[in-house]
Design a protein around this motif. Structure first.
Motif, mmCIF file in Angstrom:
data_model
loop_
_atom_site.group_PDB
_atom_site.id
_atom_site.type_symbol
_atom_site.label_atom_id
_atom_site.label_comp_id
_atom_site.label_asym_id
_atom_site.label_seq_id
_atom_site.Cartn_x
_atom_site.Cartn_y
_atom_site.Cartn_z
ATOM 1 N N SER A 33 37.666 110.454 71.244
ATOM 2 C CA SER A 33 36.778 109.471 71.946
ATOM 3 C C SER A 33 35.691 109.028 71.154
ATOM 4 O O SER A 33 34.895 108.041 71.997
ATOM 5 C CB SER A 33 35.795 110.861 73.000
ATOM 6 O OG SER A 33 35.518 111.745 72.005
ATOM 7 N N ALA A 34 35.896 108.717 69.885
ATOM 8 C CA ALA A 34 34.817 107.990 69.071
ATOM 9 C C ALA A 34 35.198 106.676 69.453
ATOM 10 O O ALA A 34 36.241 106.019 69.538
ATOM 11 C CB ALA A 34 34.863 108.343 67.819
ATOM 12 N N THR A 35 34.248 105.750 69.088
ATOM 13 C CA THR A 35 34.317 104.349 69.080
ATOM 14 C C THR A 35 34.318 103.798 67.781
ATOM 15 O O THR A 35 34.920 103.038 67.289
ATOM 16 C CB THR A 35 33.427 103.403 70.022
ATOM 17 O OG1 THR A 35 32.078 103.885 69.494
ATOM 18 C CG2 THR A 35 33.618 103.697 71.420
ATOM 19 N N ALA A 36 33.558 104.434 66.731
ATOM 20 C CA ALA A 36 33.477 103.937 65.358
ATOM 21 C C ALA A 36 34.806 104.756 64.726
ATOM 22 O O ALA A 36 35.139 105.660 64.887
ATOM 23 C CB ALA A 36 32.298 104.638 64.770
ATOM 24 N N GLY A 37 35.230 103.764 63.855
ATOM 25 C CA GLY A 37 36.437 104.224 63.121
ATOM 26 C C GLY A 37 37.684 104.071 63.756
ATOM 27 O O GLY A 37 38.678 104.546 63.163
ATOM 28 N N LEU A 38 37.860 103.614 64.865
ATOM 29 C CA LEU A 38 39.236 103.622 65.814
ATOM 30 C C LEU A 38 40.075 102.527 65.017
ATOM 31 O O LEU A 38 41.197 102.802 65.037
ATOM 32 C CB LEU A 38 38.827 103.118 67.056
ATOM 33 C CG LEU A 38 38.392 104.255 67.977
ATOM 34 C CD1 LEU A 38 38.220 103.798 69.557
ATOM 35 C CD2 LEU A 38 39.332 105.404 67.976
ATOM 36 N N ASP A 39 39.615 101.411 64.504
ATOM 37 C CA ASP A 39 40.431 100.566 63.673
ATOM 38 C C ASP A 39 41.511 101.345 62.710
ATOM 39 O O ASP A 39 42.613 101.134 62.455
ATOM 40 C CB ASP A 39 39.459 99.531 62.749
ATOM 41 C CG ASP A 39 39.125 98.735 63.890
ATOM 42 O OD1 ASP A 39 39.299 98.723 65.167
ATOM 43 O OD2 ASP A 39 37.997 97.925 63.410
ATOM 44 N N GLN A 40 40.785 102.152 62.114
ATOM 45 C CA GLN A 40 41.389 103.135 60.955
ATOM 46 C C GLN A 40 42.428 104.085 61.753
ATOM 47 O O GLN A 40 43.575 104.093 61.063
ATOM 48 C CB GLN A 40 40.257 104.026 60.160
ATOM 49 C CG GLN A 40 40.570 104.396 58.859
ATOM 50 C CD GLN A 40 39.466 105.452 58.525
ATOM 51 O OE1 GLN A 40 38.287 105.160 58.871
ATOM 52 N NE2 GLN A 40 39.780 106.011 57.258
ATOM 53 N N VAL A 41 42.287 104.387 62.852
ATOM 54 C CA VAL A 41 43.226 105.297 63.434
ATOM 55 C C VAL A 41 44.461 104.397 63.856
ATOM 56 O O VAL A 41 45.567 104.961 63.435
ATOM 57 C CB VAL A 41 42.625 105.843 64.769
ATOM 58 C CG1 VAL A 41 43.712 106.780 65.536
ATOM 59 C CG2 VAL A 41 41.470 106.607 64.598
ATOM 60 N N THR A 42 44.349 103.215 64.196
ATOM 61 C CA THR A 42 45.277 102.497 64.477
ATOM 62 C C THR A 42 46.058 102.201 63.357
ATOM 63 O O THR A 42 47.228 102.118 63.411
ATOM 64 C CB THR A 42 44.714 101.069 65.192
ATOM 65 O OG1 THR A 42 43.789 101.334 66.222
ATOM 66 C CG2 THR A 42 45.807 100.383 66.011
ATOM 67 N N GLU A 43 45.219 101.702 62.313
ATOM 68 C CA GLU A 43 46.097 101.345 61.018
ATOM 69 C C GLU A 43 46.915 102.466 60.692
ATOM 70 O O GLU A 43 48.132 102.320 60.333
ATOM 71 C CB GLU A 43 45.170 101.033 60.107
ATOM 72 C CG GLU A 43 44.823 99.696 60.024
ATOM 73 C CD GLU A 43 43.368 99.460 59.141
ATOM 74 O OE1 GLU A 43 43.304 99.963 58.010
ATOM 75 O OE2 GLU A 43 42.391 98.460 59.613
ATOM 76 N N GLU A 44 46.508 103.700 60.491
ATOM 77 C CA GLU A 44 47.100 104.923 60.255
ATOM 78 C C GLU A 44 48.443 105.245 61.039
ATOM 79 O O GLU A 44 49.365 105.583 60.696
ATOM 80 C CB GLU A 44 46.296 106.029 59.974
ATOM 81 C CG GLU A 44 45.498 106.061 58.709
ATOM 82 C CD GLU A 44 44.331 107.193 58.717
ATOM 83 O OE1 GLU A 44 44.414 107.893 59.335
ATOM 84 O OE2 GLU A 44 43.554 107.082 57.848
ATOM 85 N N ALA A 45 48.220 104.772 62.451
ATOM 86 C CA ALA A 45 49.162 105.331 63.251
ATOM 87 C C ALA A 45 50.469 104.283 63.123
ATOM 88 O O ALA A 45 51.421 104.568 63.125
ATOM 89 C CB ALA A 45 48.708 105.150 64.730
#
Lengths: 219, 382
Positions: free
Chosen positions: B368-380
């Motif tokens: 549910s966080a908005t900060a750090g989501l870019d990182q999630v996408t990259e790792e996925a």
């Protein structure tokens, strides 16, 4: 740069021969650090005065008192440590051990330490290497090779008294070399930036970002 | 603002009579305490989870909470805490979703790691992995409540393929979650990351420490884009014993204090009331002390009191809850709302409020966080 020396003395009587030895070693360290061109600030703490705080912490599953927190911060912030205990029942005193039990596991990482003890008889001299040295090694402190043991007779004149001053001076020189070399000699970026020492008293202001804790898990 | 009681279900000898309640009596006392809390207008009953004597808090809180749900109508049912380390997250997802159905949504839960060493090996876990267990298990728990036909592999649990929870959470809305920790910044960080609540036990520690932990949680809550720091959802513990005069309260409570588990035979009642939130005195003293909590943690949403431990007999406990409900909490409600800025929520999210947020609510997202989501996408993508 002023170096901070913290002296912990666990004598229970006043005046205490343990405190006498602590002061003698502290003075020797001050002379050795000064001789290397640095100032030294000595803070001496009588652990007896923290006995009730330590007991409170033990009896409440770890709730520290404000006084004890202040001491724990001071110890972890020191550049060097001198710890002195009387020998009770063939080992350090209970209050001495309680203080180390109250420390965080990272509180003494890389801390240069002189270990010292007093006793009524020289037959206890191995307490330094059988009790104090393993305790401080466990806490990842850097224990000086020379420990300082003083039996009652060492406070007298003659060879025994002169030898005590010699041992204190040798330990002090070893500690001063460590204390003065702290910082400055490592190339930035090639070694860990600090000792990794943490009193554990304060909640850190920097946290590991959660994405790092979460590792590969995604949504 | 919500007020309630939390219990660890300790079976302790009454030091004034030498009598120890039976486990059967103590189990039933927890039901009686919850019913009394509802009767006098308190909002929350939270039970601990225990796996060892001398505690009879349930090993699986939904068993007790279902029973209480059947005998109450308004009380919010919660935990203090549910062990996120040693429980299988699949069973947590199943049991708490089921409890939501039994209780008509009157359920949230507080996750903790547990500090009883042997419980970890009894359940095949390693206490040194407490934080990684809490992180992985909770992330899986979130997915189990929010996705269907789940494929999952992690470090601590056997993999899942094509798993779908049944029953799904009531109205497809997972329960609100609190994270409780006395001193681990990682747990405050976890609560902040997901926009969950953070609860500080508060009662065994000095207030400076509680203040620092809550401040950390609030800052990180804002960092992750869930709102301003002062809008983060905070709960605190408290501990009280009341009588008509301070002297009378101390006279009655002192033998219980002096022999209590955890801190008995240690500090004096006087020093412990000075150094921790414990208040032994008049209802007015409890009101003043409790209002002061907001001065150092900010305006908060949930206050739970510990009133039933150390061998206090049930009738005394029920009387304390009566005083809380009739004399203390009405004033606290009024005074806390009077000082609360308009943009700071009065209550933690409830089932009804989360349902009202609709299907696109951040609460229904796994992350549910908005900060750090870019990182999630990259790792996925990797």
């Amino acid at each position: 740069m002023t170096r901070r020396l913290v002296v912990l003395t666990a004598g229970l009587s006043q005046p205490s021969s343990t405190r006498l030895l602590a002061d003698q070693i502290a003075g020797a360290v001050a002379a050795e650090v000064s001789g290397r061109g640095e100032a030294v600030d000595i803070q001496t703490y009588e652990l007896r005065e923290y006995a009730v705080d330590l007991a409170t912490m033990m009896a409440t599953a770890g709730m520290p008192t404000a006084r004890l927190d202040q001491l724990r911060r001071a110890v972890s912030a020191a550049d060097g440590l001198v710890v002195v205990t009387p020998v009770f029942a063939a080992s350090y005193t209970g209050v001495f051990k309680m203080f180390f039990d109250a420390l965080d596991t990272d509180a003494l990482n890389g801390m240069p330490v002189i270990i010292a003890a007093t006793a009524g008889t020289p037959r206890h001299s191995l307490v330094l290497d059988h009790a104090l040295r393993p305790l401080l090694s466990h806490l990842r402190a850097v224990v000086m090779p020379t420990g300082v043991f003083a039996a009652t007779e060492d406070f007298g004149g003659g060879a025994a008294g002169r030898d005590l001053a010699g041992r204190a001076g040798r330990a002090a020189a070893e500690l001063a070399a460590h204390v003065v070399s702290t910082g400055g000699d490592a190339v930035a970026g090639f070694t860990p930036t600090s000792t990794g020492r943490d009193s554990g008293v304060d909640v850190p202001t920097e946290v590991t970002p959660f994405m790092k804790l979460l590792g590969g898990h995604s949504g | 603002m919500q007020f309630g009681v939390f219990t660890i279900g300790d079976v302790t000898e009454d030091p004034t009579t030498g009598r120890t309640p039976t486990e059967a009596e103590r189990v039933q006392s927890m039901v009686a305490i919850a019913k009394k809390a509802e009767e006098v207008g308190l909002d929350v009953f939270a039970t601990g989870e225990h796996h060892n004597p001398p505690f009879v808090a349930p090993a699986n809180p939904p068993i007790l909470l279902s029973n209480i749900a059947a005998q109450t109508t308004n009380l919010e049912l919660s935990t203090a805490t549910t062990l996120i380390t040693t429980n299988d997250p699949v069973r947590l997802a199943e049991d708490y979703a089921y409890l939501q159905h039994m209780a008509g949504g009157r359920v949230d839960l507080m996750l903790g790691r547990g500090n009883t060493g042997p419980v970890y090996p009894w359940f095949g876990k390693d206490i040194r992995k407490g934080i990684p267990l809490a992180v992985e298990n909770y992330h899986l728990l979130r997915r189990l409540w929010r996705e269907t036909a789940i494929d999952w592999e992690g470090e601590f649990r056997t993999p899942l393929h094509g798993y779908t929870l049944a029953p799904a959470p009531l109205d497809d809305v997972p329960p609100f979650v609190w994270h409780g920790s006395i001193r681990s910044p990682e747990i405050a960080e976890q609560a902040a990351f997901y926009g969950d609540g953070f609860f500080h036990n508060h009662i065994f520690w000095n207030k400076e420490h509680t203040q620092a932990m809550v401040r950390l949680y609030r800052q990180r809550f804002e960092h992750y884009g869930h709102g301003a720091a002062d809008q983060a959802i905070v709960g605190l513990g408290g501990q009280v014993f009341m009588a008509d005069t301070e002297a009378e309260a101390k006279r009655i409570f002192r033998p219980y204090f002096d022999n209590a588990p955890v801190y008995g035979h240690g500090p004096s009642l006087e020093s412990f009331t000075r150094d921790t939130p414990l208040t032994v005195g008049t209802p007015q003293q409890v009101i003043e002390r409790t209002l002061g909590f907001a001065d150092y943690v900010g305006d908060y949403q949930r206050q739970l009191f510990l009133v039933d431990h150390a061998g206090l007999p049930l009738d005394a406990v029920l009387e304390q809850i009566e005083i809380l409900g009739k004399e203390v909490v009405p004033v606290l409600r009024r005074e806390f709302e009077a000082r609360r800025p308009e943009h700071v929520p009065s209550n933690p999210p409830s089932h009804a409020s989360l349902v009202a947020e609709g299907p696109d609510s951040p609460h229904r997202k796994v992350i549910s966080a908005t900060a750090g989501l870019d990182q999630v996408t990259e790792e996925a993508a990797v």
